[in-house]
Write an enzyme that holds these catalytic residues in place. Structure first.
Site, PDB file in Angstrom:
ATOM      1  N   ASP A 234       0.810  -1.192  -0.003  1.00 25.15           N
ATOM      2  CA  ASP A 234      -0.307  -0.065   0.044  1.00 25.15           C
ATOM      3  C   ASP A 234       0.967   1.334   0.115  1.00 25.15           C
ATOM      4  OD1 ASP A 234      -2.664   0.672   0.266  1.00 25.15           O
ATOM      5  OD2 ASP A 234      -2.198   1.864   2.047  1.00 25.15           O
TER       6      ASP A 234
ATOM      7  N   GLU B 292       1.816  -0.204  -4.555  1.00 22.39           N
ATOM      8  CA  GLU B 292       0.866   0.622  -5.238  1.00 22.39           C
ATOM      9  C   GLU B 292       1.692   2.009  -5.397  1.00 22.39           C
ATOM     10  OE1 GLU B 292      -3.328   2.674  -4.033  1.00 22.39           O
ATOM     11  OE2 GLU B 292      -1.616   2.658  -2.640  1.00 22.39           O
TER      12      GLU B 292
HETATM   13  O1  TEU Z   1      -4.705   4.054  -1.688  1.00 24.88           O
HETATM   14  C1  TEU Z   1      -3.979   5.050  -1.926  1.00 24.88           C
HETATM   15  C2  TEU Z   1      -4.760   6.194  -2.350  1.00 24.88           C
HETATM   16  O2  TEU Z   1      -4.377   7.231  -1.971  1.00 24.88           O
HETATM   17  C3  TEU Z   1      -6.220   5.952  -3.193  1.00 24.88           C
HETATM   18  O3  TEU Z   1      -6.968   5.523  -2.388  1.00 24.88           O
HETATM   19  C4  TEU Z   1      -6.395   6.944  -3.912  1.00 24.88           C
HETATM   20  O4  TEU Z   1      -6.829   8.172  -3.241  1.00 24.88           O
HETATM   21  C5  TEU Z   1      -7.584   6.672  -4.825  1.00 24.88           C
HETATM   22  O5  TEU Z   1      -7.109   5.747  -5.744  1.00 24.88           O
HETATM   23  C6  TEU Z   1      -8.123   7.800  -5.656  1.00 24.88           C
HETATM   24  O6  TEU Z   1      -7.273   7.955  -6.650  1.00 24.88           O
HETATM   25  C7  TEU Z   1      -4.268   3.081  -0.973  1.00 24.88           C
HETATM   26  C8  TEU Z   1      -5.534   1.962  -0.611  1.00 24.88           C
HETATM   27  O7  TEU Z   1      -5.608   1.137  -1.947  1.00 24.88           O
HETATM   28  C9  TEU Z   1      -6.771   2.728  -0.334  1.00 24.88           C
HETATM   29  O8  TEU Z   1      -7.904   1.860  -0.203  1.00 24.88           O
HETATM   30  C10 TEU Z   1      -6.338   3.471   1.102  1.00 24.88           C
HETATM   31  O9  TEU Z   1      -7.474   4.108   1.515  1.00 24.88           O
HETATM   32  C11 TEU Z   1      -5.232   4.067   1.091  1.00 24.88           C
HETATM   33  O10 TEU Z   1      -3.916   3.529   0.435  1.00 24.88           O
HETATM   34  C12 TEU Z   1      -4.536   4.177   2.556  1.00 24.88           C
HETATM   35  O11 TEU Z   1      -4.365   3.218   3.042  1.00 24.88           O
END
Ligand code: TEU
Ligand code: CA
Length: 544
Positions: free
Chosen positions: A205, A259
């Site tokens: 993440d 990610e």
């Molecule tokens: O996601 C990173 C993140 O910032 C995304 O949620 C982004 O805001 C979204 O794709 C809009 O473009 C990760 C996880 O996948 C997410 O579910 C979490 O909320 C976030 O990190 C925090 O851990």
């Protein structure tokens, strides 16, 4: 003795994870086995045949850990405990064993940029300025700069001691201080805990955010709406990932996918070039940002822009780097509503076309649960219908403050909300997700759009995955877009040695004339298609 690496004719080192197809499970919404309304690990075991039947190789499980669920599990309270709502460690072990017995692998989510504020480390850290865990998080006696949380509002919150702590996400997700070697060792230990159980790797993440610029400059004006491009560029991210690789990952035969929120295509090789020994792959966001304007809000997208992303990705990554292919996940809208046409006439055909794209591109494909059923976005019309904190915060900041009319807010959320993908899976025309009350409403269209009515789409995914497994050219083959400027048709070749496949996709509901080979396609979403392309026609030809 180690077997020598096998090299493809175009110079790629063969790896199981390059040849794999991955299926993402968001456990809360997959299947509820005990009627409490929440999907769980036993529920995944119960539905393993569904996943296995697609022919996928790897399951990515979104967080299954103990969490107060401020961000649905991306805020972890205890990395070595299974969330009670998901089951027990025995259930996890049973799931892992069942996945292996089915000939698949399991990767889990590693969420270590931040913990929950309810994690024992943070409880200690915030307890006093001289606690031994104080330095596990990032504290300051004043508010150091104007950084904003990805979920809205300031990224600094003042705590009881009077000091401020950093959270690039919710205040309930304090950022760990990776500059502290003890933090890194604790993270490596928890990774070993799961690897020693036999998990096959991690999806990491927001991993590029782990290193912070401790001089804390203010956000540059041009990146205020996209601070992720600042947060992803800390000074030590590559040192820490290399160390993690050397000390932990290289000791196991596993795959990693980071990610890479905030990482440009140009910077991608720094994370994944195999000679640097950091990560195997990343999720690059360019494709899922084609419909986002400079302010992050929805804007119409063009096929030529999407094609350009794949072309740029291919140009940016040489044979030492390996891409991923995804157009959806738990943070994005439903694939068919976003990139296809979810009207009754075209939903099935366009869902099949998108599957064809994902499964014939260069890179490891990631399928999100329910896309193989053709699930669609939901038409939300009231803030009470949402669950995601990101949406709820945005409502408070943008609508309640009067900046945005509610209609515009809903129009935007109905395109982009993370909640579309998080609705429980409709297994049958009666819902079939739970015998109880689901934690989050099912999409109201579940009687028409569910796993049973989606069987045709599912079968198409299975055909494509089988074709990919039988044709190394679809995995490793060189990529060539043969009509980059065509406004409706995406057509490309994948070539490896003597084998060449031609993929022709009509991204429109119109009949389009396009120069296709005379022979029959090896896979198509229309019976025996020849001649002009029908609406959302998707054809794969073998040219040798
Ligand atoms: O996601 C990173 C993140 O910032 C995304 O949620 C982004 O805001 C979204 O794709 C809009 O473009 C990760 C996880 O996948 C997410 O579910 C979490 O909320 C976030 O990190 C925090 O851990
Ligand atoms: Ca349950």
């Amino acid at each position: 003795m180690q077997t020598p690496d096998e090299i493809t004719p175009n110079g790629y080192v063969r790896r199981w994870w390059k040849e794999a197809v991955v299926y993402q499970v968001y456990p809360r919404s997959f299947y509820d086995s005990n009627g409490d309304g929440i999907g769980d690990l036993r529920g995944i075991i119960a539905k393993l045949d569904h996943i296995k039947g697609l022919g996928v190789d790897v399951i990515w499980l979104s967080p299954h850990f103990d969490s107060p669920n401020a961000d649905n599990g991306y805020d972890i309270r205890d990395y070595r405990r299974v969330g009670t709502e998901f089951g027990t460690m025995a259930d996890f072990d049973a799931l892992l064993a069942a996945i292996k017995a089915a000939g698949m692998r399991l990767i889990i989510d590693l969420v270590v940029n931040h913990t929950s504020d309810e994690h024992a480390w943070f409880a200690e850290s915030r307890s006093s300025r001289d606690n031994s865990k104080r330095d596990y998080y990032i504290w300051s006696d004043h508010k150091p700069n104007d950084w904003t949380s990805i979920f809205g509002g300031p990224a600094w919150t003042q705590d009881k001691s009077g000091d401020w702590y950093l959270h690039l996400f919710d205040p309930k997700q304090p950022d760990l201080n990776w500059d502290n070697p003890a933090v890194r060792q604790d993270v490596y230990d928890l990774m070993r805990f799961w690897l020693d159980k036999g998990v096959d790797g991690f999806r990491m993440d927001v991993i590029p955010f782990i290193s912070k610029d401790k001089t804390f400059p203010d956000l540059p004006e041009d990146l205020r709406a996209k601070p992720q491009y600042v947060y992803a560029n800390g000074p030590h991210v590559h040192d820490y990932l290399h160390e993690m690789n050397r000390d932990v990952l290289s000791q196991y035969d596993v795959m990693t996918v980071g990610e890479a929120f905030g990482v440009t295509l140009a910077d991608t090789p720094k994370l994944v070039d195999e000679r640097r020994q950091e990560l195997d792959m990343i999720f690059q966001f360019a494709a899922v940002e084609v419909d986002r304007g400079p302010d992050g809000r929805w804007t119409p997208w063009r096929l030529t822009d999407l094609k350009a992303v794949f072309a740029r990705q291919d140009a940016a990554l040489d044979r030492h780097c390996w891409p991923t292919v995804f157009l959806s996940n738990h943070d994005n809208p439903r694939i068919v509503s976003r990139f296809g046409d979810d009207s009754p006439q075209w939903r099935e055909k366009s869902a099949m076309l998108l599957a064809t794209l994902i499964l014939t591109m260069k890179g490891t494909p990631f399928i999100y649960q329910g896309d193989e059923m053709g699930l669609t976005n939901c038409a939300f019309s009231d803030i009470s219908q949402f669950n995601d904190l990101w949406t709820v915060n945005a409502w408070r900041e943008e609508v309640e403050s009067g900046q945005w009319p509610p209609e515009a807010f809903f129009a935007n959320q109905n395109k982009l909300s993370r909640d579309h993908a998080r609705m429980p899976i409709p297994w049958t025309a009666d819902g079939g997700f739970t015998t109880g009350t689901p934690w989050f409403a099912l999409n109201p269209n579940f009687a028409e759009i569910n796993a049973t009515t989606g069987q045709g789409i599912y079968d198409h995914y299975a055909r494509l995955i089988a074709l990919r497994h039988a044709n190394p050219a679809l995995v490793y083959g060189d990529y060539e877009d043969i009509a980059p400027d065509h406004p409706q048709v995406f057509a490309y070749r994948r070539t490896l040695g003597d084998t060449s496949l031609l993929i022709i996709l009509n991204f429109s509901s119109n009949t389009v004339a396009f120069d296709c080979p005379a022979q029959a396609p090896v896979v198509t979403n229309y019976d025996g298609s020849t001649g002009a392309l029908a609406g959302w026609d998707a054809r794969i030809y073998r040219l040798d």
